[in-house]
Design a protein around this motif. Structure first.
Motif, PDB file in Angstrom:
ATOM      1  N   THR A  24       1.142  11.265  -7.278  1.00 38.19           N
ATOM      2  CA  THR A  24      -0.407  11.942  -7.258  1.00 38.19           C
ATOM      3  C   THR A  24      -1.289  10.938  -7.768  1.00 38.19           C
ATOM      4  OG1 THR A  24      -0.043  12.701  -9.295  1.00 38.19           O
ATOM      5  CG2 THR A  24       0.629  14.101  -7.716  1.00 38.19           C
ATOM      6  N   TYR A  26      -5.591  11.101  -9.357  1.00 37.94           N
ATOM      7  CA  TYR A  26      -6.908  12.197  -9.544  1.00 37.94           C
ATOM      8  C   TYR A  26      -8.065  11.517  -9.693  1.00 37.94           C
ATOM      9  CZ  TYR A  26      -2.506  14.455 -10.839  1.00 37.94           C
ATOM     10  OH  TYR A  26      -1.140  14.900 -10.767  1.00 37.94           O
ATOM     11  N   LEU A  43      -1.515  11.440  -3.342  1.00 39.83           N
ATOM     12  CA  LEU A  43      -1.893  13.076  -3.342  1.00 39.83           C
ATOM     13  C   LEU A  43      -2.455  13.425  -4.483  1.00 39.83           C
ATOM     14  CD1 LEU A  43      -0.989  15.964  -2.263  1.00 39.83           C
ATOM     15  CD2 LEU A  43       0.925  15.857  -3.765  1.00 39.83           C
ATOM     16  N   GLY A  45      -3.253  16.044  -6.132  1.00 40.72           N
ATOM     17  CA  GLY A  45      -2.424  17.258  -6.060  1.00 40.72           C
ATOM     18  C   GLY A  45      -3.438  18.233  -7.155  1.00 40.72           C
ATOM     19  N   ASP A  46      -3.034  19.698  -6.797  1.00 40.01           N
ATOM     20  CA  ASP A  46      -3.839  20.684  -7.844  1.00 40.01           C
ATOM     21  C   ASP A  46      -3.123  20.484  -9.448  1.00 40.01           C
ATOM     22  OD1 ASP A  46      -1.778  21.998  -7.260  1.00 40.01           O
ATOM     23  OD2 ASP A  46      -2.901  23.617  -6.413  1.00 40.01           O
ATOM     24  N   SER A  47      -2.159  19.748  -9.361  1.00 40.25           N
ATOM     25  CA  SER A  47      -1.634  19.353 -10.759  1.00 40.25           C
ATOM     26  C   SER A  47      -2.773  18.616 -11.613  1.00 40.25           C
ATOM     27  CB  SER A  47      -0.218  18.511 -10.686  1.00 40.25           C
ATOM     28  OG  SER A  47      -0.699  17.370  -9.539  1.00 40.25           O
ATOM     29  N   ASP A  85      -4.931  18.651  -2.167  1.00 37.90           N
ATOM     30  CA  ASP A  85      -4.316  20.048  -2.166  1.00 37.90           C
ATOM     31  C   ASP A  85      -5.435  20.978  -2.079  1.00 37.90           C
ATOM     32  OD1 ASP A  85      -1.744  20.512  -2.524  1.00 37.90           O
ATOM     33  OD2 ASP A  85      -1.765  19.975  -4.788  1.00 37.90           O
ATOM     34  N   LYS A 115      -2.992  19.558   1.962  1.00 40.66           N
ATOM     35  CA  LYS A 115      -1.849  20.352   1.789  1.00 40.66           C
ATOM     36  C   LYS A 115      -1.940  21.956   1.285  1.00 40.66           C
ATOM     37  CE  LYS A 115       1.034  18.957  -1.946  1.00 40.66           C
ATOM     38  NZ  LYS A 115       1.050  20.280  -2.821  1.00 40.66           N
ATOM     39  N   HIS A 139       4.012  22.951   1.979  1.00 38.41           N
ATOM     40  CA  HIS A 139       4.842  22.893   0.569  1.00 38.41           C
ATOM     41  C   HIS A 139       5.516  24.198   0.303  1.00 38.41           C
ATOM     42  CE1 HIS A 139       4.063  21.771  -3.986  1.00 38.41           C
ATOM     43  NE2 HIS A 139       5.347  22.104  -3.731  1.00 38.41           N
ATOM     44  N   VAL A 182       6.313  19.183   1.834  1.00 34.52           N
ATOM     45  CA  VAL A 182       7.002  18.773   0.485  1.00 34.52           C
ATOM     46  C   VAL A 182       7.987  19.980   0.229  1.00 34.52           C
ATOM     47  CG1 VAL A 182       6.402  18.978  -1.950  1.00 34.52           C
ATOM     48  CG2 VAL A 182       4.881  17.736  -0.450  1.00 34.52           C
ATOM     49  N   GLU A 184       9.950  21.434  -2.830  1.00 30.69           N
ATOM     50  CA  GLU A 184       9.886  21.349  -4.461  1.00 30.69           C
ATOM     51  C   GLU A 184      11.023  22.135  -5.214  1.00 30.69           C
ATOM     52  OE1 GLU A 184       6.167  21.743  -6.328  1.00 30.69           O
ATOM     53  OE2 GLU A 184       7.065  21.540  -8.381  1.00 30.69           O
ATOM     54  N   ILE A 205      10.477  16.902  -4.111  1.00 30.43           N
ATOM     55  CA  ILE A 205      10.149  16.605  -5.555  1.00 30.43           C
ATOM     56  C   ILE A 205      11.403  17.706  -6.388  1.00 30.43           C
ATOM     57  CG2 ILE A 205       8.173  17.993  -5.295  1.00 30.43           C
ATOM     58  CD1 ILE A 205       7.106  16.602  -8.020  1.00 30.43           C
ATOM     59  N   VAL A 215       8.162  12.429  -3.933  1.00 28.54           N
ATOM     60  CA  VAL A 215       6.609  12.479  -4.661  1.00 28.54           C
ATOM     61  C   VAL A 215       7.209  12.681  -5.936  1.00 28.54           C
ATOM     62  CG1 VAL A 215       6.448  14.889  -3.858  1.00 28.54           C
ATOM     63  CG2 VAL A 215       4.544  13.666  -4.807  1.00 28.54           C
ATOM     64  N   VAL A 217       4.672  13.405  -9.914  1.00 30.73           N
ATOM     65  CA  VAL A 217       3.215  13.651 -10.542  1.00 30.73           C
ATOM     66  C   VAL A 217       3.164  12.374 -11.424  1.00 30.73           C
ATOM     67  CG1 VAL A 217       1.867  14.680 -12.352  1.00 30.73           C
ATOM     68  CG2 VAL A 217       3.036  16.222 -10.471  1.00 30.73           C
TER      69      VAL A 217
HETATM   70  O1  KIV Z   1       0.002  19.041  -7.182  1.00 32.98           O
HETATM   71  C1  KIV Z   1       0.810  18.429  -6.949  1.00 32.98           C
HETATM   72  O2  KIV Z   1       0.775  17.328  -7.814  1.00 32.98           O
HETATM   73  C2  KIV Z   1       1.871  18.775  -6.096  1.00 32.98           C
HETATM   74  C3  KIV Z   1       3.103  17.843  -6.111  1.00 32.98           C
HETATM   75  C4  KIV Z   1       3.929  18.126  -7.298  1.00 32.98           C
HETATM   76  C5  KIV Z   1       3.866  17.910  -4.801  1.00 32.98           C
HETATM   77  O3  KIV Z   1       1.780  19.681  -5.199  1.00 32.98           O
END
Ligand code: KIV
Length: 280
Positions: A24, A26, A43, A45-47, A85, A115, A139, A182, A184, A205, A215, A217
């Motif tokens: 990931t 950001y 990625l 990611g929405d994380s 995401d 994603k 995912h 993905v 998970e 993951i 993958v 984070v």
């Molecule tokens: O949002 C994210 O970081 C993810 C990964 C954990 C695959 O979807």
């Protein structure tokens, strides 16, 4: 070394080849670091909602936030494929909304692909987004946006019945046109079984070594997020400790006037200073 920008076919061709590395990112500096390390997919990611924005979950993340961060990552990346995401609520209300929001992530967020979480239930939506010309990564397994319905952040697919459903999900997403999926938090033997059963790459993951790629984070990997560390995370660095030590030293040096020293200050000719003092 100049490497060419990775494409969707490049990722597809890695099925059963050299494992695909995904991390990931950001923002601009992390996009640059991920890219410079030669990681294949950055990625967004929405994380980011949890590890960057401090939300309790990923459900709160908005389209505007995803676009804002996606743009920043893209500015730092030359080689990696950027996948962004689709946040919760941006693709599950209606097909036109899903296509519109996926389009925004490419047009405004400058992502290369999006994603989407979900399997059989999302397959029609995924197919519609793909038909609109937008590459989609699936995912399945533990899908954080719907973790509450899954009973929390738990390993998925442990019974034969649940495992069969995940295999159906993977096949439905492959059929819908995803370029990769993905997986998970699912048992390693199941991830390997799904990987062998479909023709598109799987990115694991918490899904063991039998996937076509992995993958993590990035904040987990470098030790920047300490609220919760899942079992599948391997911490390769603890930069929070280095940052904490640097900040403490800075505070001490400011208070003792050790910083800034001559090396970090600007000088001027003494006669100019004298002239200034004579002005009074
Ligand atoms: O949002 C994210 O970081 C993810 C990964 C954990 C695959 O979807």
């Amino acid at each position: 070394m100049h490497q060419k920008k990775l494409t969707i076919p490049d990722i597809r061709h890695r099925k059963n080849g050299t494992p695909i590395s995904v991390l990931t990112a950001y923002d601009y500096p992390w996009g640059r670091l991920v890219d410079a390390a030669g990681i294949d997919i950055a990625l967004v990611g929405d994380s980011l909602g949890m590890v960057v924005l401090g939300y309790p979950d990923t459900v709160s993340v908005t389209m505007e936030e995803m676009i804002h961060h996606s743009k920043a990552v893209v500015r730092g990346v030359e080689h990696a494929l950027v996948v962004t995401d689709m946040p919760f609520g941006s693709y599950n209300s209606s097909m036109p909304a899903a296509i519109n929001n996926a389009t925004r992530l490419l047009k405004e967020g400058r992502a290369d692909a999006v994603k989407v979480e979900g399997g059989v239930a999302m397959a029609e939506t995924v197919a519609a987004i793909v038909r609109a010309g937008i590459p989609v990564q699936g995912h399945i397994g533990l899908t954080p946006q719907t973790a509450t319905s899954l009973g929390g952040f738990k390993v998925q697919g442990k019974s034969a019945h649940a495992a069969q459903q995940l295999l159906d999900d993977a096949r439905a997403l492959e059929e819908a046109g995803c370029f990769s999926i993905v997986l998970e938090a699912i048992p390693a033997p199941l991830a390997e079984h799904i990987t062998k059963a479909i023709s598109i790459p799987t990115i694991g993951i918490g899904a063991g070594p039998g996937c076509d790629g992995q993958v993590l984070v990035i904040h987990d990997l470098v030790g920047l997020y300490d609220r919760f560390t899942p079992k599948f995370v391997k911490q390769y660095a603890r930069i929070n400790e280095q940052v904490a030590a640097a900040l403490a030293q800075y505070k001490t040096e400011v208070e003792s006037r050790a910083f800034p020293d001559e090396a970090h200050s600007f000088s001027m000719k003494a006669e100019e200073m004298d002239k200034l003092l004579q002005l009074y």
